[in-house]
Design an enzyme around this catalytic site. Structure first.
Site, PDB file in Angstrom:
ATOM      1  N   ASP A 128       0.858  -1.192   0.000  1.00 45.43           N
ATOM      2  CA  ASP A 128       0.000   0.000   0.000  1.00 45.43           C
ATOM      3  C   ASP A 128       0.892   1.239   0.000  1.00 45.43           C
ATOM      4  O   ASP A 128       1.742   1.391   0.884  1.00 45.43           O
ATOM      5  CB  ASP A 128      -0.900   0.016   1.241  1.00 45.43           C
ATOM      6  CG  ASP A 128      -1.883  -1.150   1.262  1.00 45.43           C
ATOM      7  OD1 ASP A 128      -1.908  -1.920   0.281  1.00 45.43           O
ATOM      8  OD2 ASP A 128      -2.616  -1.286   2.254  1.00 45.43           O
TER       9      ASP A 128
ATOM     10  N   ASP B  95     -16.226  -3.996   0.456  1.00 39.46           N
ATOM     11  CA  ASP B  95     -15.872  -3.814   1.860  1.00 39.46           C
ATOM     12  C   ASP B  95     -17.165  -3.798   2.666  1.00 39.46           C
ATOM     13  O   ASP B  95     -18.107  -3.098   2.287  1.00 39.46           O
ATOM     14  CB  ASP B  95     -15.130  -2.493   2.067  1.00 39.46           C
ATOM     15  CG  ASP B  95     -13.917  -2.360   1.150  1.00 39.46           C
ATOM     16  OD1 ASP B  95     -13.298  -3.398   0.854  1.00 39.46           O
ATOM     17  OD2 ASP B  95     -13.601  -1.235   0.736  1.00 39.46           O
TER      18      ASP B  95
END
Length: 238
Positions: free
Chosen positions: A8, A130
């Site tokens: 990330d 999500d």
């Protein structure tokens, strides 16, 4: 089952956030391309690259830096963060990404999934779902929808999504272990591969995902904090 290390990126650093909060980090390291290379040297067969600047700003940024990471990794890369249009998706496929990950844009406008998959093939299109308390979240986890992951997952599958990246936000980034039931519901109800993410802290967690039939697991904080050894994880998941 594949084990996919997460790389990330934020401000050209490799970070791991707590519950997706840009102000709360477990990890902050320099030189993401070198970190990506390290995971490959330890046996990673695929990498999960997230452009957090793109996700936060809602547009593509740091393109050259991301291209370098894709090009130098030597393994397939799935890329997400800031991909908001067909042209964004095609850009990264042309630059060598194996898969593009669509988020909120695909949930708000599922037709974009069909459009992209019709051009590059469904196997190159992953949609990130999500969820918290059984409902899908959008816009960086700031808005909760009225729909379950299975409801939206079926729509996306019909629109041409090749796989679903599912994050159980209740577990993400807390390093407290996992609840596999929300992921199992997707595995049981969809006919496309499910990639699990969120909360993995032990090899035992990985084996729980393997038991329910997920295609791959993205692992982030636990690798960076040496809670899991990548070589051991890969061996256990075969």
């Amino acid at each position: 089952m594949l084990i996919i290390p997460a790389v990330d990126m934020k401000n050209k650093k490799c970070v791991q956030l707590i519950q997706g909060n840009p102000d709360k980090k477990h990890v902050e390291l320099d030189n993401p391309p070198e970190i990506a290379k390290k995971w490959v040297e330890q046996g990673a067969e695929m990498l999960h690259l997230v452009n957090l600047d793109g996700a936060i700003n809602g547009k593509r940024v740091n393109d050259e830096f991301i291209e370098e990471t894709i090009k130098n990794s030597g393994v397939p890369v799935q890329i997400g963060g800031g991909i908001r249009s067909v042209s964004d998706a095609l850009y990264f496929i042309e630059k060598g990404a194996e898969k593009v990950i669509l988020g909120t844009v695909a949930i708000q406008n599922p037709k974009i999934v069909r459009e992209i998959s019709s051009i590059v093939g469904k196997e190159k299109v992953t949609v990130a779902l999500d969820a918290k308390d059984g409902k899908v979240l959008i816009k960086g986890w700031t808005e909760k929808t009225d729909y379950s992951p299975v409801q939206i997952g079926k729509i996306l599958e019909n629109m041409g999504a090749g796989s679903i990246l599912f994050t159980n936000v209740d577990s993400e980034g807390l390093l407290e272990g996992i609840n596999v039931l929300p992921t199992k519901e997707l595995v049981d109800n969809l006919n496309i591969p499910i990639i699990a993410s969120g909360g993995v802290t032990t090899v035992e967690d990985l084996l729980k995902f393997k038991e329910i039939g997920v295609y791959a697991v993205v692992v982030g904080s636990a690798l960076y904090k040496d809670m899991i050894n990548l070589k051991d994880a890969i061996l256990a998941s075969k």
